[in-house]
Motif scaffolding. Sequence first.
Motif, short mmCIF file in Angstrom:
data_model
loop_
_atom_site.label_atom_id
_atom_site.label_comp_id
_atom_site.label_asym_id
_atom_site.label_seq_id
_atom_site.Cartn_x
_atom_site.Cartn_y
_atom_site.Cartn_z
N UNK A 78 0.99 -1.26 0.02
CA UNK A 78 0.11 0.02 -0.05
C UNK A 78 0.95 1.17 0.15
N UNK A 79 1.90 1.42 0.99
CA UNK A 79 2.69 2.36 0.79
C UNK A 79 3.52 2.59 -0.05
N UNK A 80 4.02 1.50 -1.00
CA UNK A 80 4.65 1.56 -2.25
C UNK A 80 3.77 2.19 -3.24
N UNK A 81 2.64 1.54 -3.28
CA UNK A 81 1.86 2.41 -4.31
C UNK A 81 1.41 3.80 -4.23
N UNK A 82 1.47 4.12 -3.11
CA UNK A 82 1.36 5.66 -2.63
C UNK A 82 2.64 6.41 -3.13
N UNK A 83 3.68 5.64 -3.00
CA UNK A 83 4.73 6.54 -3.34
C UNK A 83 4.99 6.51 -4.96
N UNK A 84 4.47 5.64 -5.65
CA UNK A 84 4.44 5.64 -7.25
C UNK A 84 5.52 4.68 -7.65
N UNK A 85 6.93 4.74 -7.58
CA UNK A 85 7.85 3.74 -7.94
C UNK A 85 8.74 3.49 -6.83
N UNK A 86 9.35 2.22 -6.98
CA UNK A 86 10.21 1.77 -5.86
C UNK A 86 11.21 2.73 -5.49
N UNK A 87 12.01 3.76 -6.56
CA UNK A 87 12.87 4.53 -6.13
C UNK A 87 12.49 5.65 -5.52
N UNK A 88 11.03 6.18 -5.98
CA UNK A 88 10.49 7.26 -5.23
C UNK A 88 10.32 6.87 -3.84
N UNK A 89 9.84 5.77 -3.39
CA UNK A 89 9.83 5.37 -2.04
C UNK A 89 11.26 5.33 -1.33
#
Length: 346
Positions: free
Chosen positions: A37-48
């Motif tokens: 869920x948090x990863x989805x919110x961040x957009x991409x893995x690198x954005x996270x």
Amino acid sequence: MQTAGKLLVRALKGETVARPPVWLMRQAGRYLPEYRATRMKAGSFLDLCYNPDLAVEVTLQPIRRFGFDAAILFSDILVVPHALGQGLRFEEGRGPLLDAIADDEGMARLAMDQFHARLKPVYTAVSGIKAALPAETALIGFAGAPWTVASYMIEGGSSRDYARTKAWAYQRPESFQRLTNLLVDATASYLIAQIEAGAEVLQIFDSWAGALDHAGLLRWSLAPMKAIVDRVRMSHPEVPVIVFPRGCGAGYLDFARASFMHGLGIDSGVPLDWAFTQLQGRIALQGNLDPQLLVAGGVAMRDATAKILDTLGQGPFIFNLGHGIVPETPPQHVEDLVKQVQAWRR
Ligand code: CP3
């Protein structure tokens, strides 16, 4: 000797603690619905990775759920080449993709001038995690080892045989040494900055050490990791370092004998009795449950966990997997495992 302090730090200083501390590589990740869920919110893995608030959040998720004895900073080993200026992206189902470096000219384009500025969000995340962690939970910072990171930089992603990287190392060793030295400098500086932001323990991942022949292991895995640890120790002698040269077999003896590190991570293939007689007298060990046993769960997981604890739990030891958690892992099995380790007594 019994002292106060966090279990992980005490175990790494060679203390015999009442039970081994436990944390798991990739404990924050896709097996957890709250991570997805948090990863989805961040957009991409690198954005996270570069969003300090969200990176703090995903680091803490497994701590809240399972009460691990340590948190590991949420980031990736490939932010180092990225901060040196190499193009990097993560594509769903394909893993990391980098703009591969083919030659000395490509290497010459890497630069330290923006390095710490680009990694600032990581340091902010470290401070945020430190402030939010329970008092008894240790904070682990990490980086990839030069050999493993160089393999991604040269292959442009994951690899089956490391053909380009090995061709470079075998045919142009002086040039490969320059790339290794650059990564030693950048990585040591990166780890020191993590300590200054709040990391209490460090781990260096050499995930592909097992692909090297023995001479290569000494030159491209052991020597650069020793150079990094020596550098970190000069300014921060109190911070314990775990090195994880995964899959290096009898080469683990060279690491235990060199003993420049405080902890040695062993993969699932290392025989427990051999680790006990040959390695543990020299160094604290960390490992080595097969991640697939964590997927299987039940009696098989329970028996294998008991065997590891009974063989290595008497000496300085940290319970972990032999490699990272896989996405298919049921969270309930992680809970069962942590309970079993935390209930065990010497
Ligand atoms: O352990 C933790 O919980 C901290 C976070 C962490 C990640 N990567 C997050 C991550 C750590 C310590 C790493 C280290 C890492 N990254 C290594 C060394 C350890 C190992 O597993 O051998 C390596 C080789 C990498 C490079 C890397 N990053 C690969 C090959 C992949 C793709 C494979 C995969 O699982 O998808 C990644 C992506 C990655 N790094 C994910 C996570 C949680 C999955 C990305 C996603 O959310 O889609």
